[in-house]
Structures are given as C-alpha cells and as structure tokens.
Design an enzyme around this catalytic site. Structure first.
Site, PDB file in Angstrom:
ATOM      1  N   HIS A  46       0.862  -1.189   0.000  1.00 58.68           N
ATOM      2  CA  HIS A  46       0.000   0.000   0.000  1.00 58.68           C
ATOM      3  C   HIS A  46       0.888   1.225   0.000  1.00 58.68           C
ATOM      4  CE1 HIS A  46      -3.803   2.106   1.814  1.00 58.68           C
ATOM      5  NE2 HIS A  46      -3.121   2.905   1.016  1.00 58.68           N
ATOM      6  N   HIS A 104       1.413   4.895  -2.416  1.00 53.66           N
ATOM      7  CA  HIS A 104       1.082   5.776  -3.546  1.00 53.66           C
ATOM      8  C   HIS A 104       2.368   6.454  -3.959  1.00 53.66           C
ATOM      9  CE1 HIS A 104      -3.284   5.498  -2.551  1.00 53.66           C
ATOM     10  NE2 HIS A 104      -2.811   5.318  -1.336  1.00 53.66           N
ATOM     11  N   ASP A 120       1.749   3.958   2.935  1.00 52.63           N
ATOM     12  CA  ASP A 120       0.724   4.770   2.275  1.00 52.63           C
ATOM     13  C   ASP A 120       1.351   5.933   1.501  1.00 52.63           C
ATOM     14  OD1 ASP A 120      -1.860   5.337   1.502  1.00 52.63           O
ATOM     15  OD2 ASP A 120      -2.551   6.032   3.458  1.00 52.63           O
ATOM     16  N   ASP A 121       1.638   7.037   2.195  1.00 53.19           N
ATOM     17  CA  ASP A 121       2.245   8.229   1.576  1.00 53.19           C
ATOM     18  C   ASP A 121       3.380   8.695   2.485  1.00 53.19           C
ATOM     19  OD1 ASP A 121       0.142   8.948  -0.654  1.00 53.19           O
ATOM     20  OD2 ASP A 121      -1.019   8.498   1.139  1.00 53.19           O
ATOM     21  N   GLU A 160     -11.362   3.317   5.410  1.00 51.22           N
ATOM     22  CA  GLU A 160     -10.346   4.227   5.973  1.00 51.22           C
ATOM     23  C   GLU A 160     -11.115   5.306   6.744  1.00 51.22           C
ATOM     24  OE1 GLU A 160      -8.184   6.567   3.086  1.00 51.22           O
ATOM     25  OE2 GLU A 160      -6.628   7.134   4.524  1.00 51.22           O
ATOM     26  N   HIS A 195      -9.284   0.924  -1.793  1.00 48.95           N
ATOM     27  CA  HIS A 195      -9.345   1.519  -0.455  1.00 48.95           C
ATOM     28  C   HIS A 195     -10.781   1.371   0.037  1.00 48.95           C
ATOM     29  CE1 HIS A 195      -5.548   3.326  -1.504  1.00 48.95           C
ATOM     30  NE2 HIS A 195      -5.511   4.127  -0.457  1.00 48.95           N
TER      31      HIS A 195
HETATM   32  N1  HPA Z   1      -6.494   7.458   1.054  1.00 51.94           N
HETATM   33  C1  HPA Z   1      -7.176   7.731  -0.045  1.00 51.94           C
HETATM   34  N2  HPA Z   1      -6.609   8.209  -1.142  1.00 51.94           N
HETATM   35  C2  HPA Z   1      -5.289   8.401  -1.148  1.00 51.94           C
HETATM   36  C3  HPA Z   1      -4.545   8.135  -0.023  1.00 51.94           C
HETATM   37  C4  HPA Z   1      -5.167   7.625   1.134  1.00 51.94           C
HETATM   38  O1  HPA Z   1      -4.560   7.353   2.195  1.00 51.94           O
HETATM   39  N3  HPA Z   1      -3.264   8.434  -0.363  1.00 51.94           N
HETATM   40  C5  HPA Z   1      -3.269   8.859  -1.640  1.00 51.94           C
HETATM   41  N4  HPA Z   1      -4.500   8.849  -2.115  1.00 51.94           N
HETATM   42 ZN    ZN Z   2      -3.713   4.759   0.419  1.00 48.97          ZN
END
Ligand code: HPA
Ligand code: ZN
Length: 345
Positions: free
Chosen positions: A24, A26, A285-286, A207, A204
């Site tokens: 996971h 991006h 994630d990021d 969340e 996703h």
């Molecule tokens: N959630 C949803 N969209 C996203 C995320 C995330 O954590 N990171 C980049 N796009």
């Molecule tokens: Zn994500």
C-alpha cells in the site's frame, strides 16, 4: 590477558532489516519536500511556498481531504518522464534501506491527465524506474493504476481503456481519494472491465468510510485485497468473515494517526485486528506526508505495542503472502524471512 568483544560494539554486523513486501504505497505520496523544490526549479515552476520550511508547515492534516488537497497540489511539479522516474527511484532507494523486497505501487493516472500531462509520460516514467528496480535495488515490483473515486466512473473507464490500449505495464487497479460519499457501488462496471482484462483488483475501503464499504468492495467489486479497512472492526460479522476468508488488509498505522482516523498510535486497532485473526500487513501509504516509511511504521509499532519477533514475522509474512508475485519469488522471500527469524533467535 585477553578481553572478550563487548556485545553491541560498533564493529558488530548491523542486524538485517525485516524482509517484507510493501503493498500500500502511492508513488505520488513519496514526493519529498526537497524533491518538490528541485523539480520545480528544473521545470521553471513557481511554487506557492517561499522555502522548504513554509512547505513543511503545511503537513498538518485534520482529515483525508486536508491531506489530499496538498498531495494533489504538489503533483504540479511532475511534468516529464524523468520527473516521474526520479521520484520512483528515490522511493525504491529508501524502501531498500527499509527492508522492502517487493513493492506493489499505486499511481493516480487521472491526477496527471487532468493537469495536461500525457498518460504515457506518467506511466513510462514510473515504469522505467520499476523495470530497473530488481537489478538496482533488489526490489521486485508491480504497478497498480488507482482511480480517483471522487471522479466519475466514465472518467475511470476511459483512462482504463487508454491504459489497456497502450499496453501499460500494470498488474491491477485500485480505488483511492475521497472515500465518504463515493462508495464501491459507483465503480461496478470499472471493476468488471478490469477483471475481464485479467487485472488484479484492490480498493481503499474503511479508511474514513464505513464498514459497509468494505463489504461492498468485496461483494460488488470482487476485490482481492482491501487497502486500510480498519473500520471493518465496527462490524463483528464482517470481521469473522474476513478472518475466515483471510482477506488481506493493507494497514497504514502512521497514515491513520496523521489523518486522524485514530487519535494516537496507542489507539490503533492493529493489535485487535491481529487478535481477531485478520490477515493484516503494515505499509506506509504516503511516506513523505505521514512521518515515515514502512520501517518507521514498524519501529513505532514495536515501541508502542511491544511487538516482538512473532508479530513481526506474522506481519511481514502476511505482506509477502498477500502480494501478487509469482510462486518462485514468494517462496524465496518467505525463506529470507525464515532466515531473518532464525538469526534473531
Ligand atoms: N487514502 C485515499 N486516497 C489516497 C490516499 C489515502 O490514504 N493516499 C493517496 N491517495
Ligand atoms: Zn492509500
């Protein structure tokens, strides 16, 4: 008289990193502030921040949307294939140091097309760096096209057709961006089309959105893996089902803290998810936005929850088993993990 070596002395070999897969991630979320400034300069783009400190001051988020606003704004510096390749190589270099041995990487093609960057520029830039990854960094990779759920299904379908038409080297599709109000039911035709094209399916869900979005991602979209999914814990029947079916959940603890899905790491449901028998793994994630890479996520889990060898082995094993890699590579990585565990005993 002789002296035995002091345990932990500086000439002792550093313990190897826990071998793992990152599922996971991006790639646009790996764009570090320094690289944003460097790319802006290279491309002659005026940034709305005077300096690094002013940009860094924006990295305080109240929810998913407040992060997405900055994440999309910062993508403005990505213009050429070289930009996308440089961003991707910087991630792979850092991921290798974090012990990542396989990475399945999402990118957001629509976010680039909408800015006037040709689809081929974005895809070829990322893909060229991924193609060299195993030789350069020892990381096998797969590329996943993630679709922006706040845009229409027609937009997603037309970009997917373009990707298929250009024979883009993608292994699957995902669904990201603003979750609440954009349920999985909006994208049934997109997932049917991707399935028919032989692509792997992830999304996703859960969340910020409710547990019902997790159920719908599984039942309406037929996804093989859920990204995040932490709100599944609000539905005990769903937890039982996902435990029985061992549906993989790619959990991102530091992301959940920074986007306020949980108050603090100590409040994170990961230990409860493990106790419920769910197939969870840990991801970043990021990482440029949420305070660390996957090794930083593990380090904080160890510090806050006291995770030891058993938990680390289970989480890393889940990541490798939940990946879309072939049997041979999977077997090799599981053997590396077993060796890491043996060396720690
Ligand atoms: N959630 C949803 N969209 C996203 C995320 C995330 O954590 N990171 C980049 N796009
Ligand atoms: Zn994500």
């Amino acid at each position: 008289m002789t002296f035995s070596a002091i345990p932990g002395a500086s000439d002792a070999p550093a313990p190897a990193m826990l071998p793992k897969a990152e599922l996971h991630l991006h790639i646009e979320g790996t764009l570090e502030p320094e690289l944003i400034f460097a790319l802006a300069q290279r491309n002659g783009i005026e940034l709305p921040y005077a300096d690094l400190a002013e940009l860094r001051a924006r990295y305080e988020f109240t929810d998913l949307q407040s992060f997405l606003d900055l994440y999309y704004a910062n993508m403005a510096v990505l213009r050429t294939e070289e930009d996308f390749a440089d961003m991707t190589r910087a991630y792979l270099r850092r991921a290798a140091a974090a012990g990542v041995r396989h990475a399945e990487i999402m990118m957001d093609p629509q976010a680039h097309v909408a800015r006037g960057v040709p689809l081929a520029t974005a895809i070829n830039g990322v893909a060229s760096a991924l193609a060299a990854s195993e030789a350069e960094f020892g990381i096998s990779t797969g590329l996943i096209a993630a679709f922006l759920r706040d845009l229409s299904e027609e937009s997603a379908l037309s970009v997917l057709e373009e990707l298929l038409g250009m024979d883009a080297p993608i292994i699957g599709i995902g669904l990201d961006s603003a979750e609440v109000g954009n349920p999985p039911s909006k994208f049934v035709r997109l997932y049917d089309r991707a399935r028919a094209a032989g692509l792997r399916l992830i999304a996703h869900a859960g969340e910020e959105g409710p547990a019902s979005y997790v159920t719908d991602a599984l039942d309406l979209l037929g996804v093989e893996r859920i990204d995040h999914g932490i709100r599944c814990m609000e539905d005990t029947a769903l937890v039982s089902r996902m435990s029985a079916e061992q549906v993989p959940l790619t959990v991102c603890p530091l992301s959940n803290v920074r986007l306020r899905a949980v108050d603090t790491l100590a409040d994170h449901p990961l230990p409860a998810m493990l106790a419920a028998g769910l197939n969870v793994c840990v991801n970043s994630d990021d990482p440029a936005y949420f305070g660390g890479h996957v090794d930083d996520n593990f380090a904080q889990l160890e510090a806050v929850f006291g995770f030891g060898t058993a938990e680390l082995e289970r989480l890393a094993g889940n990541s490798i088993r939940s990946s879309f890699i072939g049997l041979e590579r999977r077997t090799a990585l599981l053997a590396e993990l077993a060796e890491w565990v043996r060396a720690r005993d």
